[in-house]
Design an enzyme around this catalytic site. Structure first.
Site, mmCIF file in Angstrom:
data_model
loop_
_atom_site.group_PDB
_atom_site.id
_atom_site.type_symbol
_atom_site.label_atom_id
_atom_site.label_comp_id
_atom_site.label_asym_id
_atom_site.label_seq_id
_atom_site.Cartn_x
_atom_site.Cartn_y
_atom_site.Cartn_z
ATOM 1 N N GLU A 85 36.743 28.326 44.602
ATOM 2 C CA GLU A 85 38.207 28.260 44.413
ATOM 3 C C GLU A 85 38.927 28.277 45.766
ATOM 4 O O GLU A 85 38.739 29.199 46.563
ATOM 5 C CB GLU A 85 38.665 29.431 43.532
ATOM 6 C CG GLU A 85 40.093 29.265 43.067
ATOM 7 C CD GLU A 85 40.514 30.341 42.069
ATOM 8 O OE1 GLU A 85 39.681 30.775 41.249
ATOM 9 O OE2 GLU A 85 41.681 30.751 42.135
ATOM 10 N N LYS A 280 40.896 38.872 36.400
ATOM 11 C CA LYS A 280 40.216 37.643 36.838
ATOM 12 C C LYS A 280 40.409 37.466 38.340
ATOM 13 O O LYS A 280 39.484 37.103 39.069
ATOM 14 C CB LYS A 280 40.762 36.443 36.057
ATOM 15 C CG LYS A 280 40.050 35.136 36.314
ATOM 16 C CD LYS A 280 40.495 34.399 37.548
ATOM 17 C CE LYS A 280 39.734 33.114 37.755
ATOM 18 N NZ LYS A 280 40.023 32.466 39.042
ATOM 19 N N ASP A 296 23.513 39.998 40.683
ATOM 20 C CA ASP A 296 23.668 39.334 39.392
ATOM 21 C C ASP A 296 25.131 39.438 38.943
ATOM 22 O O ASP A 296 25.558 40.456 38.398
ATOM 23 C CB ASP A 296 22.728 40.038 38.397
ATOM 24 C CG ASP A 296 22.794 39.466 37.007
ATOM 25 O OD1 ASP A 296 23.744 38.725 36.705
ATOM 26 O OD2 ASP A 296 21.896 39.781 36.211
ATOM 27 N N HIS A 393 48.504 28.500 46.845
ATOM 28 C CA HIS A 393 47.402 27.860 46.131
ATOM 29 C C HIS A 393 47.380 26.358 46.415
ATOM 30 O O HIS A 393 46.347 25.785 46.734
ATOM 31 C CB HIS A 393 47.587 28.115 44.628
ATOM 32 C CG HIS A 393 46.414 27.719 43.818
ATOM 33 N ND1 HIS A 393 45.275 28.483 43.754
ATOM 34 C CD2 HIS A 393 46.176 26.626 43.066
ATOM 35 C CE1 HIS A 393 44.400 27.882 42.982
ATOM 36 N NE2 HIS A 393 44.925 26.740 42.557
#
Ligand code: MEV
Length: 439
Positions: A85, A280, A296, A393
């Site tokens: 991202e 998130k 993991d 962004h």
């Protein structure tokens, strides 16, 4: 398309590629060339990657970036982050720099307990089962000693085994709920091996237990497996500073900025739709360091989200308050991480990531990863409550759009310059690019 295939795993890598290319792609030649382009020239290194999983046909790249200037408990770190991202590494770096000048991050491990369970069915008198369990507890531990002795030498091992009666919730269902200290290992193999031995001892001892009826002797083990829910393997990371020191260049008064951040966090504490997105953003930071250090990330994700919902509602992992003129912002997060075993000693880039992090112990890595999550959340909230998220962004995403449009290096420089003073949306970029080409 093809029908089902038999013995696919036995085919050579070339044959697997040919099969996929022929049956599933428009241009088999191009597919084969593409897959091979991503092979590593170093045959030994490629073999190492091939053998991580079954049916490897090529490598799948993710960028590995670094975010410098993280001051954690007075020590400087540069964080390796594997993530696709666009804005995540930039946001982490910005946050690190912001807090570098305000005392940095403080962290503390609150617990390191790992969990595993033997799930079994017992058809009989639960009082007798409790007495049986009491009588075999030391045998459970002694019969697993070939597996635990090395871990014990290093100070780890089994910390407790508890019998849990779940038969009110599911008929005849009981557990051995086991807790472990696995030191620098994530411990999955260790825990699962112990659990499988517990299950064997449990069944054998039940057969020999005289007070049990024939039916009671037949304990039926359903499964033995570690739990990725680790609510007592938790780390806290926090930042704080006088409210008056909060602002730099956000164009908002420090008090207003603090209030807005606190409000944003409160919303995520009570509103699951917002909490999921809020968390998130935290996972952007956490996962990228977890991945770069060979841990993991699916286990970490599952455990963290369960923790976020531990009181029955999904909530923010971070919290904020102002007290005596000081702004406090912190996260409590469960992180069962390892710095030995698994990929950590195999993947060359994982080894490098750990070297960049000063060869952390598992507890150090827990603290670093929690900081990555907190920093990421701060960066997101800072944008959200001031300029909005799209400005930063889209600035980062601009290059992706320009690459999609096939821009040359020279065109990219011109476009980046243009969008320093213009709002970048996808359409605006396409339009400006079209104009640039037309000139
Ligand atoms: C995007 O990857 C993450 C954010 O949506 C997180 C948030 O909203 O807090 C920006």
């Amino acid at each position: 398309m093809s029908g089902p295939v038999q013995g696919f795993s036995k085919l050579s890598k070339e044959e697997k590629i040919q099969w996929v290319a022929k049956h599933y792609t428009y241009d088999p030649e191009q597919t084969t060339a593409l897959l091979k382009k991503y092979w590593n020239e170093d045959a030994q290194l490629q073999k190492l990657h091939d053998e991580f999983i079954e049916n490897t046909i090529t490598n799948f790249y993710l960028p590995l970036g670094v975010a410098p200037n993280f001051l954690i408990n007075d020590k400087l770190y540069t964080l390796p982050m594997a993530i696709e991202e666009s804005s995540v590494v930039a946001a982490a770096s910005k946050s690190a720099k912001f807090w570098l000048n305000r005392g940095g991050f403080r962290t503390r491990v609150l617990g390191t307990e790992k969990v595993g369970q033997v799930h079994f069915l017992f058809r009989g008198d639960h009082h007798k089962l409790a007495a049986f369990f009491k009588s075999i507890k030391s045998r459970l531990i002694s019969e697993v000693s070939p597996i635990t002795k090395n871990m014990e030498k290093r100070g780890g091992g089994i910390t407790d085994i508890e019998l849990r009666n779940k038969s009110q919730e599911l008929q005849d269902y009981y557990q051995l709920h086991c807790t472990f200290e696995t030191l620098d290992a994530m411990g999955a193999n260790f825990i699962n091996s112990c659990l499988e031995q517990f299950s064997k001892t449990l069944r054998e001892a039940a057969q020999e237990y005289e007070s049990f009826s024939p039916e009671e002797k037949n304990i039926e083990v359903v499964m033995s497996i570690l739990s990725n829910y680790v609510p007592n393997c938790v780390v806290r990371a926090e930042v704080s500073c006088p409210v008056s020191d909060l602002n730099e260049d956000d164009g908002v008064a420090p008090e207003t900025f603090a209030e807005k951040i606190i409000q944003a966090v409160k919303i995520a504490e009570i509103e699951p739709f917002r909490a999921v997105t809020h968390n998130k953003g935290i996972m952007n930071g956490i996962d990228s360091v977890v991945l770069a250090t060979g841990n993991d990330f699916r286990a970490i994700e599952a455990g963290i989200h369960a923790y976020a919902a531990k009181d029955g509602q999904y909530r923010s992992l971070t919290h904020a308050r102002v007290e005596n003129g000081m702004f406090h912002f912190w996260i409590d997060v469960p992180l069962a991480l390892g710095t030995v075993g698994g990929l950590t000693s195999l993947h060359p880039l994982v080894k490098l990531a750990l070297e960049i992090l000063h060869q952390p112990k598992a507890e150090d890595l827990m603290q670093i990863v929690a900081v990555a999550g907190l920093a990421q959340n701060f960066a997101a909230l800072r944008s959200l409550v001031t300029t909005g998220i799209q400005q930063g962004h889209m600035k980062m995403h601009l290059l992706n759009i320009l690459n999609q449009l096939g821009a040359t290096e020279e065109e990219k420089v011109k476009m980046v310059d243009y969008f320093k003073t213009h709002t970048a949306t996808h359409n605006a970029v396409v339009e400006a690019f079209r104009k640039l080409r037309a000139n």
